[in-house]
Design a protein around this motif. Structure first.
Motif, PDB file in Angstrom:
ATOM      1  N   TYR A 394      14.206   8.104  19.565  1.00 33.98           N
ATOM      2  CA  TYR A 394      13.404   7.718  20.521  1.00 33.98           C
ATOM      3  C   TYR A 394      12.420   6.455  20.162  1.00 33.98           C
ATOM      4  CZ  TYR A 394      10.006   7.740  24.440  1.00 33.98           C
ATOM      5  OH  TYR A 394       9.050   7.370  25.289  1.00 33.98           O
ATOM      6  N   ILE A 395      11.724   6.637  19.018  1.00 31.66           N
ATOM      7  CA  ILE A 395      10.589   5.605  18.652  1.00 31.66           C
ATOM      8  C   ILE A 395      11.528   4.450  18.147  1.00 31.66           C
ATOM      9  CG2 ILE A 395       9.253   5.234  16.322  1.00 31.66           C
ATOM     10  CD1 ILE A 395       8.797   8.445  16.592  1.00 31.66           C
ATOM     11  N   GLU A 396      12.761   4.580  17.466  1.00 32.67           N
ATOM     12  CA  GLU A 396      13.380   3.191  17.201  1.00 32.67           C
ATOM     13  C   GLU A 396      13.931   2.538  18.070  1.00 32.67           C
ATOM     14  OE1 GLU A 396      16.624   4.538  14.544  1.00 32.67           O
ATOM     15  OE2 GLU A 396      15.150   5.508  13.026  1.00 32.67           O
ATOM     16  N   ASP A 397      14.272   3.224  19.479  1.00 31.92           N
ATOM     17  CA  ASP A 397      14.763   2.559  20.662  1.00 31.92           C
ATOM     18  C   ASP A 397      13.629   1.808  21.037  1.00 31.92           C
ATOM     19  OD1 ASP A 397      17.343   3.527  20.116  1.00 31.92           O
ATOM     20  OD2 ASP A 397      17.263   5.078  21.477  1.00 31.92           O
ATOM     21  N   TYR A 398      12.585   2.359  21.374  1.00 35.80           N
ATOM     22  CA  TYR A 398      11.261   1.616  21.693  1.00 35.80           C
ATOM     23  C   TYR A 398      10.884   0.715  20.968  1.00 35.80           C
ATOM     24  CZ  TYR A 398       6.545   0.873  23.091  1.00 35.80           C
ATOM     25  OH  TYR A 398       5.240   0.180  23.541  1.00 35.80           O
ATOM     26  N   ALA A 399      10.924   0.715  19.684  1.00 38.02           N
ATOM     27  CA  ALA A 399      10.223  -0.519  18.842  1.00 38.02           C
ATOM     28  C   ALA A 399      11.428  -1.662  18.919  1.00 38.02           C
ATOM     29  CB  ALA A 399      10.229   0.165  17.452  1.00 38.02           C
ATOM     30  N   LYS A 400      12.474  -1.285  18.879  1.00 39.72           N
ATOM     31  CA  LYS A 400      13.825  -2.184  19.039  1.00 39.72           C
ATOM     32  C   LYS A 400      13.632  -3.095  20.405  1.00 39.72           C
ATOM     33  CE  LYS A 400      17.628  -1.040  17.814  1.00 39.72           C
ATOM     34  NZ  LYS A 400      18.920  -0.455  17.815  1.00 39.72           N
ATOM     35  N   SER A 401      13.366  -2.582  21.329  1.00 34.50           N
ATOM     36  CA  SER A 401      13.260  -3.109  22.908  1.00 34.50           C
ATOM     37  C   SER A 401      12.121  -4.044  22.789  1.00 34.50           C
ATOM     38  CB  SER A 401      12.924  -1.990  24.023  1.00 34.50           C
ATOM     39  OG  SER A 401      11.855  -1.274  23.826  1.00 34.50           O
ATOM     40  N   VAL A 402      10.793  -3.765  21.923  1.00 38.39           N
ATOM     41  CA  VAL A 402       9.744  -4.531  22.106  1.00 38.39           C
ATOM     42  C   VAL A 402       9.999  -5.864  21.131  1.00 38.39           C
ATOM     43  CG1 VAL A 402       7.161  -4.582  21.515  1.00 38.39           C
ATOM     44  CG2 VAL A 402       8.276  -2.804  22.688  1.00 38.39           C
ATOM     45  N   LEU A 403      10.813  -5.505  20.101  1.00 34.60           N
ATOM     46  CA  LEU A 403      10.683  -6.509  18.758  1.00 34.60           C
ATOM     47  C   LEU A 403      11.668  -7.358  19.360  1.00 34.60           C
ATOM     48  CD1 LEU A 403      10.673  -4.483  15.590  1.00 34.60           C
ATOM     49  CD2 LEU A 403       8.881  -5.861  16.690  1.00 34.60           C
ATOM     50  N   VAL A 404      12.958  -7.237  20.107  1.00 40.12           N
ATOM     51  CA  VAL A 404      13.843  -8.002  20.530  1.00 40.12           C
ATOM     52  C   VAL A 404      13.185  -9.263  21.576  1.00 40.12           C
ATOM     53  CG1 VAL A 404      15.925  -8.289  21.869  1.00 40.12           C
ATOM     54  CG2 VAL A 404      15.754  -6.584  20.172  1.00 40.12           C
ATOM     55  N   VAL A 405      12.157  -8.710  22.364  1.00 42.55           N
ATOM     56  CA  VAL A 405      11.360  -9.601  23.141  1.00 42.55           C
ATOM     57  C   VAL A 405      10.558 -10.559  22.104  1.00 42.55           C
ATOM     58  CG1 VAL A 405       9.905  -9.811  24.990  1.00 42.55           C
ATOM     59  CG2 VAL A 405      11.677  -8.134  25.038  1.00 42.55           C
ATOM     60  N   GLN A 406       9.676  -9.682  21.212  1.00 39.83           N
ATOM     61  CA  GLN A 406       9.024 -10.630  20.576  1.00 39.83           C
ATOM     62  C   GLN A 406       9.392 -11.732  19.532  1.00 39.83           C
ATOM     63  OE1 GLN A 406       6.074  -7.883  18.485  1.00 39.83           O
ATOM     64  NE2 GLN A 406       5.242  -7.358  20.463  1.00 39.83           N
ATOM     65  N   PHE A 407      10.676 -11.207  19.148  1.00 41.82           N
ATOM     66  CA  PHE A 407      11.274 -12.192  18.274  1.00 41.82           C
ATOM     67  C   PHE A 407      12.860 -12.521  18.653  1.00 41.82           C
ATOM     68  CE2 PHE A 407       8.127  -9.716  15.827  1.00 41.82           C
ATOM     69  CZ  PHE A 407       7.558 -10.869  14.878  1.00 41.82           C
ATOM     70  N   PRO A 408      12.653 -13.203  19.692  1.00 39.17           N
ATOM     71  CA  PRO A 408      14.144 -13.485  20.191  1.00 39.17           C
ATOM     72  C   PRO A 408      15.158 -14.393  19.478  1.00 39.17           C
ATOM     73  CG  PRO A 408      12.555 -15.159  21.257  1.00 39.17           C
ATOM     74  CD  PRO A 408      11.951 -14.064  20.282  1.00 39.17           C
TER      75      PRO A 408
END
Length: 858
Positions: A394-408
């Motif tokens: 759950y933590i990894e999925d949340y972090a991934k969704s944010v980082l993909v937007v910050q670092f497209p």
């Protein structure tokens, strides 16, 4: 303007290459070096910095025929390029042009002279080094020209060829170093023809090939950088084996040498040796015959001052002996390392492969997003493996969704790597700071152990071994009938003998709550883990136990150290089955966590799956109370110091004693009797000349004995007829029938036309003239087969005549009469065909020849 410049530069490149080829051709034909120098100057005149290699494939005669045209084309190309270059970017420095002109002129002359011989541009480099009583010979440049690196290594009459190739484009989707290592042993290496239907080597690698391939992989993989995402393949082929020197160590050294001479970045060479211990004497790279007497078999790989890989099989060696073996092995690899460094001088210029690693900004963002949450989950010691995994997902999925937007612009795999590195960093920091693990244990504490024997009484032997959340179910089967023999290639290469104990390790995907592959075949990991457990238990298996035994271990739940749990479960199951193993066997593993500056280290006894994944070392040690029987050491860093390795061995030895005490509480010794089906065995003496009578024509007699006695097996060995039956009554029936056959047959002299029993049954020989044998055989053997079927006999045409073998005298007489009838038909009739006569009349008496055989189907 950009398109114009790009087009203009492309045309210039082609014109420069054409100029170089034309000018060098003219120089080769006319012998004028100045023309080649002018071409080289024209090639480097442009300021674009693009240099092209001059490749000449034309022979001298072809160049001479076109010398005038080549000179004219070279002049035109030089004028066009010079004008264009000066127009676009101005003139170049005179000194740089002069230096480049001299170098390119010499290179052009060298290429012209060496155009007819490829060996001139690929020098063969050889180096040797003493290893024990033998010599290792490294040869580079003789085979594998197209590979990035290719080397052959020989010791005695055994030679291994290895080629290394790597792609230049990274695999961004790779989650680990994409390194593939294959080792193959061909039947041709030992002058054998495969016994398969197609007479080809097996499609799937054998267990031995997989084990040797894993040895090479474990020795090389730790030294590749973590950001090496370039698909790399290393293939080791056994060219020839002298049946004296084992080629597995040569495969490790040849793979390391191939990387040294290649253009791939390879920081430190790795060398490997095998160490044996015979009569108190250490042996380096001993022969196969010497290893059969050795108390230990240690394969050691390392760099100049560190250990990289270790694989041990032993007969209960003590810890001091094991330490001395490791020290001696490390000293023995130094000459091999010196030879590898000498060979590296002939390597190609190294290319720079950029390490694909997450940027520091991405790592910082990932740490800010999920480091605190991951720390909280890891400090919750009440969570099970499954619950902890769900929280982390759950933590990894949340972090991934944010980082993909910050670092497209970052690849998704790079984002996953940044999160994984964050989780690794937090896990290691917690252990180093708190000296506690994710399940609340101390570093030297073992998880709770539960043992059970005979959970399934219907099996010959069974056990369940649990350690924490790792669970193994092992079953043992005893077979009274057959033994699996070693393959011919393994028997020839490494003197692998027939064995009576086999252990199979299976790791299904449900053991880790995954949906995995269809496991109709064993993976490389399963083969390696099963080999380790089998090697450990084989040391205590009784050598005089004639019954074949197979242990099957299935991992029903896994959370680290499943191979060590397999060794424990197999030991309990064997004792439950009544197999008289000499001592109980147990195993334990150890991990290592090191601080970034290397000042603090924590040795973890019985590590879990996460600790193994994020640790630096994975050491597995199996043995009895008296010593070690097997050991494997794999690392994930650039090497392991000697003192740290010895400390981990001591910790694992202490844990092994604790586990053995727990196992003794359940079952401390083998049961006095087996629960296998009771078989009755006996051996009846059958002389060699009477074995055919027991077998009968086409096995008719022995099959009749098996049917009447309900025997499981009747095998004719050197000792006699070995009978195995499920009942005592059936054993007596089989013994009586075989004894009556032996007693009723007496040898008689063999003569043409007289009965004899030299082959073990009634036999007679009927004289058949050479010119009449075709009539006895018939078209495609139809006549002789008809006689055999009608009379239940066996017919063979020999120099003395037709040899008839049968189980009864009446059958012999019937077959003899049929053959004599055929002979009399073509002898007495038609003007005495068989005894001479007119050749024309003989040809007229012959039956029409059989039609020619049909052609094979396409």
């Amino acid at each position: 303007p950009k398109l114009v410049r790009r087009f203009f530069g492309c045309v210039c490149c082609r014109m420069r290459a054409a100029s170089a080829r034309a000018a060098a051709s003219a120089a080769a034909a006319a012998g004028v070096v100045a023309t080649a120098a002018s071409a080289a100057a024209a090639t480097t005149a442009s300021g674009a910095g693009r240099l092209h290699h001059i490749r000449l494939a034309a022979t001298a005669s072809a160049a001479a025929a076109a010398s005038a045209a080549a000179a004219q084309r070279a002049g035109a190309c030089r004028r066009w390029i010079t004008t264009s270059a000066s127009t676009r970017e101005g003139s170049s420095s005179g000194d740089q042009v002069a230096a480049a002109t001299a170098d390119q002129a010499a290179a052009a002359q060298t290429h012209v002279a060496a155009a007819a011989s490829p060996y001139a541009t690929r020098p063969i480099v050889e180096t040797t080094c003493p290893v024990g009583e033998g010599t290792l010979r490294f040869t580079c440049g003789k085979l594998g020209w197209q590979a990035d690196g290719a080397v052959t290594v020989s010791q005695g009459g055994t030679t291994v060829f290895t080629a290394a190739v790597a792609e230049r484009r990274p695999m961004m989707a790779a989650q680990f170093v994409p390194l593939t290592i294959e080792y193959r042993e061909r039947s041709s290496a030992v002058n054998l023809i495969p016994r398969t239907f197609w007479r080809k080597d097996a499609f799937m690698p054998s267990d031995r090939e997989t084990i040797v391939g894993r040895l090479v992989d474990r020795a090389l993989r730790p030294l590749f950088p973590n950001g090496h995402l370039y698909n790399t393949q290393i293939i080791c082929n056994l060219i020839v084996a002298d049946r004296i020197n084992n080629p597995d160590v040569l495969a490790i050294n040849s793979a390391s040498a191939a990387l040294c001479v290649s253009d791939l970045p390879w920081p430190n060479p790795v060398a490997a040796v095998r160490v044996g211990y015979v009569d108190g004497k250490w042996l380096v790279n001993p022969t196969v015959e010497e290893m059969a007497k050795s108390e230990l078999d240690l394969v050691y790989a390392g760099t100049k001052d560190r250990m990289v890989m270790m694989d041990l099989g032993a007969r209960e060696v003590t810890t001091p002996v094991l330490r001395e073996a490791i020290r001696y092995a490390h000293q023995s690899i130094q000459p091999v390392l010196a030879a590898l460094h000498e060979l590296s001088a002939a390597s190609r210029p190294k290319v720079e492969l950029k390490s694909i690693a997450p940027q520091q900004a991405l790592l910082d963002a990932a740490s800010m997003l999920c480091a605190a949450e991951i720390r909280a989950v890891m400090q919750n010691h009440a969570l099970t493996k499954r619950a902890r995994l769900l929280e982390l997902e759950y933590i990894e999925d949340y972090a991934k969704s944010v980082l993909v937007v910050q670092f497209p612009h970052e690849h998704r795999n790079t984002v996953d790597t940044a999160i994984s590195l964050t989780k690794r960093k937090v896990t290691r920091e917690l252990i180093l700071e708190t000296n506690l693990r994710c399940d609340g244990r101390a570093p030297d504490e073992i998880r709770p152990i539960r043992c059970e024997v005979a959970p399934y009484p219907g099996l010959h032997g069974s056990s369940i071994f649990e350690r924490g959340e790792t669970q193994v179910v092992c079953s043992v089967t005893l077979d009274e009938v057959g033994v699996r023999y070693a393959p011919d290639i393994e028997r020839a290469v490494a003197a692998v003998d027939d064995k009576n104990f086999f252990l199979e390790y299976e790791f299904p995907s449900y053991a880790t709550n995954d949906v995995g592959r269809n496991y109709w075949y064993a993976s490389r990991r399963e083969t390696g883990h099963g080999y380790l457990a089998e090697r450990a238990v084989s040391a205590v298996f009784p050598s005089d136990f004639g019954t074949p035994v197979r242990a099957f271990a299935e991992i029903t739940s896994s959370h680290g150290s499943s191979s060590m749990a397999t060794a424990c479960a197999a030991s309990l199951a064997l004792m439950d089955a009544g197999v008289p193993i000499t001592k109980a066997v147990a195993g334990s593993s150890c991990g290592l966590i090191t601080s970034p500056d290397g000042t603090k280290r924590v040795i973890l006894v019985d590590p879990t799956g996460d600790e193994d994944r994020y640790g630096d070392v994975d050491l597995k040690l199996v043995g009895t109370r008296d010593g070690a029987t097997a050991c494997q050491v794999d690392i994930k860093c650039d090497g392991l110091e000697e003192d740290v390795l010895f400390a981990m061995i001591d910790k694992a030895s202490e844990a092994r004693m604790t586990i053995l005490a727990k196992m003794d509480e359940t079952l401390s010794a083998a049961r006095p009797q087996t629960r296998a089906a009771q078989y009755f065995k006996a051996t009846v003496d059958v002389p060699a000349h009477l074995r055919g009578a027991v077998i009968g024509p086409k096995g008719a007699v022995i099959n009749d004995i098996i049917a009447k006695s309900k025997a499981i097996s009747i095998a004719l060995e050197d000792e006699g007829a070995m009978i195995i039956t499920p009942t005592e009554e059936g054993l007596e029936i089989a013994k009586k029938m075989i004894s009556s056959i032996v007693a009723g047959k007496t040898p008689r002299d063999s003569a043409a036309g007289s009965d004899s029993s030299d082959s073990g049954s009634f036999r007679t020989v009927v004289a058949v003239p050479q010119n009449l044998r075709g009539f006895v055989v018939g078209p495609k053997g139809a006549t002789i087969r008809a006689i055999e079927t009608a009379t239940q006999t066996s017919l063979k045409l020999r120099d003395s005549g037709a040899e008839i073998t049968g189980s009864t005298r009446q059958a012999i007489d019937d077959a003899k009469a049929k053959i004599e009838a055929i002979l009399s038909k073509y002898t007495n009739n038609n003007n005495n065909y068989g005894n001479g006569g007119n050749q024309q009349q003989q040809q007229q008496s012959l039956p029409p020849p059989p039609p020619p055989p049909l052609p094979p189907l396409p």
